[in-house]
Enzyme design. Sequence first.
Site, mmCIF file in Angstrom:
data_model
loop_
_atom_site.group_PDB
_atom_site.id
_atom_site.type_symbol
_atom_site.label_atom_id
_atom_site.label_comp_id
_atom_site.label_asym_id
_atom_site.label_seq_id
_atom_site.Cartn_x
_atom_site.Cartn_y
_atom_site.Cartn_z
ATOM 1 C CB SER A 139 -0.890 -0.001 1.240
ATOM 2 O OG SER A 139 -0.101 0.342 2.366
ATOM 3 C CE LYS A 140 -2.161 6.459 -2.731
ATOM 4 N NZ LYS A 140 -3.494 6.994 -2.540
ATOM 5 N NE ARG A 141 0.483 0.562 6.123
ATOM 6 C CZ ARG A 141 1.228 -0.476 6.469
ATOM 7 N NH1 ARG A 141 2.313 -0.307 7.188
ATOM 8 N NH2 ARG A 141 0.867 -1.689 6.101
ATOM 9 C CG HIS A 142 4.563 -1.120 1.908
ATOM 10 N ND1 HIS A 142 3.271 -1.576 1.816
ATOM 11 C CD2 HIS A 142 5.084 -1.697 3.013
ATOM 12 C CE1 HIS A 142 3.026 -2.396 2.821
ATOM 13 N NE2 HIS A 142 4.094 -2.488 3.562
ATOM 14 N N GLY A 143 5.289 2.968 -0.178
ATOM 15 C CA GLY A 143 5.859 3.765 -1.266
ATOM 16 C C GLY A 143 4.844 3.815 -2.396
#
Length: 465
Positions: free
Chosen positions: A237-241
């Site tokens: 998800s966006k948390r990872h990049g």
Amino acid sequence: MIRVRFAPSPTGYLHVGGARTALFDWLFAKKNGGKFILRIEDTDTERSTKESEHSIVNDLKWCGLTWDEGPDVGGEYGPYRQSERVEKGIYQPYVDKLVSIQRAYYAIYDKEDMKKIVKKTFSSQEATLYKEKGHSVTVNFMVEEGKTIFHDLAKGKMEFDNSTFDDIVIVKSNGYPTYNFAVVVDDHLMKITHVVRGEDHLTNTPKQIMIYKALGWKLPVFMHIPLILGPDKSPLSKRHGGTSVSYFRNYGITSKAFVNYLALLGWGRKEEIFDPFKEIKEFELEKISKKPSIFDYSKLEWINGQHLRKMPLDEVMEEFKKWALINAKESLSWLEDEEYAQKVFEICRQKVNTLKVLYEFSYPFFCEEPPFEEKAREILKNECAPKCLGIAKENLSKLDEWSIENIEDKIREIALREDISKKKFFQVLRVALLGKTVTPGLFESIYVLGKARTIQRLSIVMKRI
Ligand code: GLU
């Protein structure tokens, strides 16, 4: 005839997981001489946007995942769109059928409490009367007792107890069919033989199967591909990049490398650098990994670097131009001198992993006065800088044969003769010529710049400092 589809909802960008699903669907179709279909599932009118649809379509094309049928739009296949199919009345007969065999009913809701069903009826006239009185009405599919069992190509035997499901809304109060209903009707009418999609849809499948059965339709083969996870093993998800195809495109990943990397996420090949489109014969749905794949950003960059070095130079230039036109927001007039540009790109591509860094490396070769990095300015403040530049200019301008070897010999010779630290000397020259501390090899760079540019650049910097 194998027929598969990719069926994105245009409620956001194309996620790498979606792109991988599309790739596997596409490869499976091609391998079997079948058809790959693109269907835009835009019945969620509040969340669907044309903008998302365009970006999804663009990203699929960029990946090379084109579709084999669809409505004719100016001599090309457009995607199927569920919203257009609603307009054509394609779903209605199946709603009517389910109501007529009493497997679906009109649910009339309380005017205040929109969640509370005050009446269920099989009569469309009655439902209409309620609607006229201002009630919301949906059509709900009746879930029967028992179990829904199916075989999933990745997961094996799947068994769901129907009591875990509420009745399924198939038509919303705004008259639009829901995903779980429209997907069944479309997959049936489009003669889809294999539904290959992400594992996130696994719990939708029993609901869809109940609808297939109620309509007396044959089931397609189902396969739910494990999700792509981030390095911490939670769904990517966006948390990872960045997670969208367009993010990677803007980042400077080439489509070849991107598709190569997508294929690595589950295909199960030993070889790492390859072109999935050339290995279609090797692709097997059954061999797709049953375990989730971990997305590794640095691996993708590395693969991109490998492609940038392996591709014919012309192709690198083409990819670069396409990237730069969108991302560097300048006219590419600086690439006009093709011969020079080719030399520059040949040495720069050896050192970079993305088109973006290729831009950063190559750009200074094309400007008369390259922009100076902060670090470069510091280095030029060094006491010995004027002397270094002066002798380099004098000696290089006298060099008869402009070859990498001669340039290197001369520069090393000066450092020795003048007792200047080689490291310092090289750094000063590098930043004076290119404005940066990290560049392609110094001697190759000087060679590619050519005598005239080198001397001119050295003179400008000498004046400046
Ligand atoms: N429209 C669904 C989605 O975008 C996919 C449907 C499917 O593949 O069955 O998640």
